[in-house]
Design an enzyme around this catalytic site. Sequence first.
Site, mmCIF file in Angstrom:
data_model
loop_
_atom_site.group_PDB
_atom_site.id
_atom_site.type_symbol
_atom_site.label_atom_id
_atom_site.label_comp_id
_atom_site.label_asym_id
_atom_site.label_seq_id
_atom_site.Cartn_x
_atom_site.Cartn_y
_atom_site.Cartn_z
ATOM 1 C CG ASP A 56 35.490 26.380 45.494
ATOM 2 O OD1 ASP A 56 35.191 27.037 44.484
ATOM 3 O OD2 ASP A 56 36.482 26.617 46.207
ATOM 4 C CG ASP A 84 37.321 29.656 41.036
ATOM 5 O OD1 ASP A 84 38.066 29.718 42.022
ATOM 6 O OD2 ASP A 84 37.730 29.559 39.869
ATOM 7 C CD GLU A 104 38.934 33.670 43.654
ATOM 8 O OE1 GLU A 104 40.143 33.714 43.892
ATOM 9 O OE2 GLU A 104 38.446 33.004 42.720
ATOM 10 C CG HIS A 155 42.871 27.700 47.765
ATOM 11 N ND1 HIS A 155 41.772 28.482 48.066
ATOM 12 C CD2 HIS A 155 42.859 27.548 46.429
ATOM 13 C CE1 HIS A 155 41.132 28.780 46.950
ATOM 14 N NE2 HIS A 155 41.765 28.220 45.944
ATOM 15 C CG ASP A 156 44.080 30.924 45.235
ATOM 16 O OD1 ASP A 156 44.509 29.814 44.864
ATOM 17 O OD2 ASP A 156 42.933 31.336 44.986
HETATM 18 C C1 GLC Z 1 40.540 30.836 41.860
HETATM 19 C C2 GLC Z 1 40.996 29.744 42.789
HETATM 20 C C3 GLC Z 1 42.377 29.326 42.394
HETATM 21 C C4 GLC Z 1 42.331 28.811 40.981
HETATM 22 C C5 GLC Z 1 41.713 29.838 40.041
HETATM 23 C C6 GLC Z 1 41.343 29.220 38.749
HETATM 24 O O1 GLC Z 1 41.310 31.974 41.983
HETATM 25 O O2 GLC Z 1 40.918 30.180 44.114
HETATM 26 O O3 GLC Z 1 42.896 28.353 43.252
HETATM 27 O O4 GLC Z 1 43.617 28.499 40.559
HETATM 28 O O5 GLC Z 1 40.533 30.376 40.552
HETATM 29 O O6 GLC Z 1 40.235 28.371 38.911
#
Ligand code: GLC
Length: 530
Positions: free
Chosen positions: A101, A203, A267, A328-329
């Site tokens: 990641d 990310d 993402e 995880h979000d």
């Molecule tokens: C992404 C991650 C999340 C994190 C955010 C800031 O959305 O998936 O878990 O809090 O980025 O890094």
Amino acid sequence: MTEIHTPWWQSGVLYQVYPRSFSDSDADGNGDLQGIIDRLDHLEWLGIDGIWLSPITLSPNADWGYDVADYCAVEPDLGTIELFDALVAGAGRRGIRVLMDLVPNHTSEEHLWFVDSRSSKTASKRDWYVWADATAEGAPPNNWVSSFGGPAWTLDATTGQFYLHNHLAEQPDLNWWHEDVRSAFDDIFRFWLDRGVAGFRIDVCNIIIKDKQLRDNPPATEDDDFEAQLFGQRPVYNGNRPEVHDVLRRWRRLTDSYDGSRALIGETPVKVDVLARYYGDGSDELHMAFNFPFITSPFEAETLRGIVEETEELLPLGAWPAWTGSNHDMSRFASRWGEGNPSKIGAAIVMLLCLRGTPVLYQGDEIGLGDRAVGHEDMRDPLGVLYFPAYAGRDAMRTPMPWRDAPGGGFTDPGVASWLPIGDTGPCNVEDQRSDPRSILHLTHDLIALRRETPELQTGAYESVKAPDGVWAWRRGDHMLVALNLSEGDATLADVEGRIRIGTDRQRDDEVLRGVVRLHPWEAVVIDTR
Ligand code: GLC
Ligand code: MG
């Protein structure tokens, strides 16, 4: 003759590991790298081709690893670089690749780059971050709102300027206009690619570049999505800027220079038309981009079919979708789509594994694990802590993996307090489901195996099939047909000849169909129409 070669990341199935909650090898309550190594047998049996590891790099954990203090060092709670190498090697022996990641939008405030940057206006890394003066009235430089709520700017006493952060104040945003930042990340890419990682999940890669002039965002209108309305502004200038594509092309070239077998998956929490742009011309930006309209869709045939058709239509030629239901979000799909109902969960698994594109399972999806409520006193996610009780944060989807129905759940030793409570294990655990051929775990396993032996399910074209209301049916390639009854009533799909390969009602596996297939509420079937 040219050989038609499907890259592994297209034919395979990916699996997200959230390391702190996967398996705890040293009974300190935190999942760790050795724990993942110990569970590789499970992933191999399941038929996984690659794992995406949520961040394992050094972090003060203001945002649980997504605030990186050193991109090339392993977080000691989780292990060491030697263990990481052992994981890559052990996974590799089982035909499983490892993706890291990567968090390029921001660092931790403890990263040495930021420590230098904030030290003075003339520091060598001052411009690696985004600094700006207050307005004449002493307000933040512009109206941007952090994705975590509140102003995206924090005043730093040392130099009297504000710095930008699209998340927590502990996560200062890097300045991606700066060539030195870009080249520092090239080195980070190489550091991990040289160690044998198969690529990166990147990310929030759509927001790394911001408007150079830091212009105010315009007010939201009623046509805007929920988040824009909530924040009162349309995020025009602090994300999805045209210049981000230069960076993505640079990363794609770098990644492809490694034997052509590595992949980038972004993402990209945007609508489908914007998502399509992150594939560039279909082969020069991201290899895959997460489809958020799909994840956040209700579990309804018409809506989901619409999103998939739109994706199929708008993605450039050669682009490859990715489908996921949990991470995880987001709340786990067994709760959100499945509402704990095994039929619905089974139908969702069939959907994820039978669309055209790479399925990305989140740990626990394979056993139909739902969210586990975490009480206020046990909360770890800064967002839960900040916004409780209006919003309970993301802990419920990050609770430890239940491996067995026993104290500690097989995640950690009995009597050890895990970093997040594991909740009631009950029948939703790996061990019990392994010994039950009707379980969600076996359904997941068998669908992955079917996919492996059926090229149509891996790479065959997607084509919607006319179906009654509440039913979503599609063809894959020449001879596979998938039908989901996403409704509370019985349904019938006409003109179907062939044989059920796998049904969510496992008693129907191998049933021969002559003319129609009848489906109970929330039943799904995968049919070979030859
Ligand atoms: C992404 C991650 C999340 C994190 C955010 C800031 O959305 O998936 O878990 O809090 O980025 O890094
Ligand atoms: Mg541990």
